[in-house]
Design a protein around this motif. Structure first.
Motif, short mmCIF file in Angstrom:
data_model
loop_
_atom_site.label_atom_id
_atom_site.label_comp_id
_atom_site.label_asym_id
_atom_site.label_seq_id
_atom_site.Cartn_x
_atom_site.Cartn_y
_atom_site.Cartn_z
N GLY A 56 -1.13 13.81 15.79
CA GLY A 56 -0.12 13.37 14.83
C GLY A 56 -0.32 11.92 14.43
N MET A 57 -0.60 11.06 15.41
CA MET A 57 -0.84 9.65 15.10
C MET A 57 -2.07 9.47 14.22
N ILE A 58 -3.11 10.21 14.52
CA ILE A 58 -4.34 10.11 13.72
C ILE A 58 -4.07 10.52 12.27
N ILE A 59 -3.32 11.61 12.09
CA ILE A 59 -3.02 12.09 10.74
C ILE A 59 -2.18 11.07 9.98
N GLY A 60 -1.12 10.57 10.63
CA GLY A 60 -0.27 9.57 9.97
C GLY A 60 -1.04 8.31 9.63
N PHE A 61 -1.89 7.87 10.56
CA PHE A 61 -2.71 6.68 10.34
C PHE A 61 -3.67 6.88 9.17
N ALA A 62 -4.26 8.08 9.10
CA ALA A 62 -5.20 8.39 8.01
C ALA A 62 -4.49 8.38 6.66
N PHE A 63 -3.29 8.96 6.60
CA PHE A 63 -2.53 8.94 5.34
C PHE A 63 -2.25 7.51 4.90
N MET A 64 -2.00 6.63 5.84
CA MET A 64 -1.67 5.25 5.50
C MET A 64 -2.89 4.48 5.01
N ILE A 65 -3.97 4.51 5.78
CA ILE A 65 -5.12 3.66 5.42
C ILE A 65 -5.94 4.23 4.27
N LEU A 66 -5.82 5.54 4.00
CA LEU A 66 -6.58 6.14 2.92
C LEU A 66 -5.80 6.18 1.61
N GLU A 69 8.08 6.12 -4.32
CA GLU A 69 7.18 5.77 -3.23
C GLU A 69 5.78 6.33 -3.46
N TYR A 70 5.71 7.52 -4.06
CA TYR A 70 4.40 8.11 -4.38
C TYR A 70 3.65 7.20 -5.35
N GLU A 71 4.37 6.67 -6.33
CA GLU A 71 3.73 5.76 -7.29
C GLU A 71 3.22 4.50 -6.59
N GLN A 72 3.99 3.99 -5.65
CA GLN A 72 3.53 2.81 -4.92
C GLN A 72 2.37 3.17 -3.99
N TYR A 73 2.40 4.37 -3.42
CA TYR A 73 1.31 4.85 -2.56
C TYR A 73 0.01 4.93 -3.34
N MET A 74 0.10 5.35 -4.57
CA MET A 74 -1.10 5.48 -5.41
C MET A 74 -1.55 4.15 -6.01
N GLY A 75 -0.62 3.20 -6.13
CA GLY A 75 -0.97 1.99 -6.85
C GLY A 75 -0.92 0.68 -6.09
N GLY A 121 -0.01 1.87 1.37
CA GLY A 121 0.22 3.16 2.03
C GLY A 121 1.30 3.14 3.08
N ARG A 122 2.04 2.05 3.20
CA ARG A 122 3.08 1.96 4.24
C ARG A 122 4.35 2.67 3.80
N SER A 123 4.24 3.96 3.64
CA SER A 123 5.33 4.74 3.05
C SER A 123 6.55 4.85 3.95
N VAL A 124 6.37 4.91 5.27
CA VAL A 124 7.51 5.04 6.18
C VAL A 124 8.45 3.85 6.03
N ALA A 125 7.89 2.65 6.05
CA ALA A 125 8.71 1.44 5.92
C ALA A 125 9.43 1.40 4.58
N HIS A 126 8.73 1.77 3.51
CA HIS A 126 9.32 1.64 2.19
C HIS A 126 10.34 2.73 1.88
N ILE A 127 10.16 3.90 2.46
CA ILE A 127 11.18 4.95 2.29
C ILE A 127 12.48 4.52 2.96
N VAL A 128 12.37 3.91 4.15
CA VAL A 128 13.57 3.39 4.83
C VAL A 128 14.24 2.34 3.95
N LEU A 129 13.46 1.42 3.41
CA LEU A 129 14.01 0.34 2.58
C LEU A 129 14.66 0.89 1.31
N PRO A 188 -4.70 5.49 -1.94
CA PRO A 188 -5.43 4.90 -3.08
C PRO A 188 -4.94 3.50 -3.43
N GLY A 189 -3.65 3.25 -3.21
CA GLY A 189 -3.10 1.94 -3.54
C GLY A 189 -3.73 0.81 -2.75
N ASN A 190 -4.19 1.10 -1.52
CA ASN A 190 -4.84 0.06 -0.72
C ASN A 190 -6.08 -0.49 -1.42
#
Length: 472
Positions: free
Chosen positions: A240-250, A59-65, A68-76, A252-254
């Protein structure tokens, strides 16, 4: 008591029956939806992990490339790593029910165990839910949309419940809401963004009440709903929502993903093109619902409802527009991305529907109430026939997909490198399947073919018309 009125005990029984029926009906469609498209790719990758913790490396590799939707993909990835697709069907059906109950919980002034309202909510999701076959029934897409939206509205529902109760809470609640907020903020760019906007609106209302010294006993709706004090758990949940949202939209993979999208125009013209694309998608997905919203608003004003009484309907209508039009930030918005916006609009419409009360003494209100009940009944009849028809076709598609899976598994075990399999019969296509969009083609290099090739470990898989197939 009116002729069709039921006592609380019977309404409760019927309400529970509705919830159970909601679960079983969507569960059947989920079970009848096999692995398709990107399911094969994610399954193959997760299966190659040497341990559960390696899923986070993937998931980290996908996050970087890529995204950033890591929550959904970790579940999957977790579902596929443990080969728990059937369990996932049961869980995702539960999330569907949870989402319907969260929508119900966001509606004010409803009667206890309102079976008519809950039935409307479920029917609206089934009939008007954005890309239902994709966002709810597909495994990888349901993680990105159904599961994440369920998490977001689970957070919002809990937040709203404690807000209305003027509950102070303690340290554990502060920590819990912070962690829950991080996960909810990390779910979906536009739906999580809409949730953050909703919390900001709560804060503005509370600040207003406090600034003008509006008392808790005041009859003002904003005080009765939201109070005039901000509790610590409200702040930690929001942070908490702001932090999670920031991790998602920021992620690098985006930016890597965006680099693959080329726009014909830039600057003001490019932005106007984005606005046009988004507006047309809103029209295609929500024209009927927007019309219903407007009609309800007019009816409620005609029967004497004030703008303050309509604040909840207007609030979620505004969140729908904000969430939908936030997609102008995307060069090529996809229809499925409007799923969360559709939930906000569903709440707005159901709030307006609920505010037309049978108990109102005005004869005109009773006429509108009867018309609403007739509409729900007609929607139910329509959905019954649609469900039976499409459910039968889903069973036929499932049979053909299962036969193909058995054949490909056998060929893979035999070491075959080039395999030909039948494509789906076109007669079974319907609103509640995405199988035909993701079916294999005659070209073994097409992306749906290559994902199946990766999954089965076969070099080349090509499709032929089902009528030309004679192997089984």
């Amino acid at each position: 008591m009116h002729v069709f009125e039921l006592d609380d005990k019977w309404r409760k029984r019927l309400f529970i029956l509705e919830v159970i029926t909601c679960y079983l009906t969507v569960l059947f469609f989920m079970i009848m939806t096999p692995l398709l498209g990107d399911d094969f790719n994610y399954y193959a990758i997760a299966r190659n992990a040497n341990s559960f913790w390696e899923l986070f490396v993937q998931e980290y590799e996908q996050y970087m490339g890529w995204t950033g939707r890591s929550v959904a993909h970790i579940v999957l990835r977790t579902v596929f790593y443990f080969d728990a697709v059937m369990l996932f069907n049961f869980i995702s059906a539960g999330v569907f029910v949870l989402l319907s109950l969260c929508i119900y919980a966001h509606i004010d002034r409803k009667r206890k165990y309102d079976i008519r309202l809950y039935l409307l909510i479920v029917l609206m999701i089934w009939i008007f839910g954005v890309s239902f076959a994709e966002t709810i029934l597909l495994k990888y897409a349901s993680c990105n949309y159904l599961i994440t939206t369920g998490i977001i509205f689970g957070f919002l529902t809990l937040y709203r419940h404690w807000l209305k109760a003027k509950s102070k809470g303690g340290l554990l609640r502060c920590i819990g809401m912070f962690l829950f907020g991080v996960v909810a903020g990390w779910c979906s760019e536009n739906t999580s963004g809409g949730a953050i906007l909703l919390l900001l609106i709560y804060f503005v209302i509370i600040f207003y009440n406090k600034k003008y010294n509006v008392g808790q006993t005041d009859n003002t709706l904003s005080v009765a709903m939201y109070g005039n004090k901000i509790m610590p758990w409200m702040i930690t949940g929001f942070i908490g929502m702001i932090i999670g949202f920031a991790f998602m939209i920021l992620a690098p993979g985006n930016y890597v993903r965006a680099s693959f999208t080329e726009e014909e125009h830039s600057g003001i013209v490019g932005m106007l093109a984005r606005i046009q694309k988004t507006t047309l998608l809103i029209r295609d997905n929500f024209l009927i619902l927007i019309g219903v919203f407007i009609v309800l608003l007019i009816i409620l004003r005609i029967i004497g409802k004030t703008w303050k009484e309509l604040h909840n309907m207007l609030l979620y209508g505004f969140l729908f527009l904000a969430t939908a039009y936030s997609l102008i930030m995307t060069a090529e918005p996809q229809g499925r991305a409007f799923f969360g916006a559709g939930i906000y609009l569903t709440i707005a419409i159901c709030q307006g529907f609920s505010d037309i009360k049978l108990e109102d003494s005005k004869e005109l209100t009773k006429v509108f109430y009867a018309a609403g009940s007739c509409l729900v009944a007609l929607m139910f009849v329509h959905m019954f026939f649609e469900y039976v028809d499409c459910g039968t076709d889903l069973g036929r598609i499932y049979r053909e997909e299962t036969e193909r899976d058995v054949y490909l598994t056998q060929k893979a075990s035999e070491g075959a490198t080039e395999v030909t399999v039948p494509m789906l019969r076109p007669d079974f296509d319907n609103k509640y399947t995405f199988a035909y969009v993701l079916d294999i083609t005659e070209d073994p290099g097409y992306w749906t073919n290559t994902e199946m090739e990766t999954y089965y470990g076969i070099e080349s898989i090509s499709g032929v018309e089902r009528e030309s197939w004679t192997e089984y």
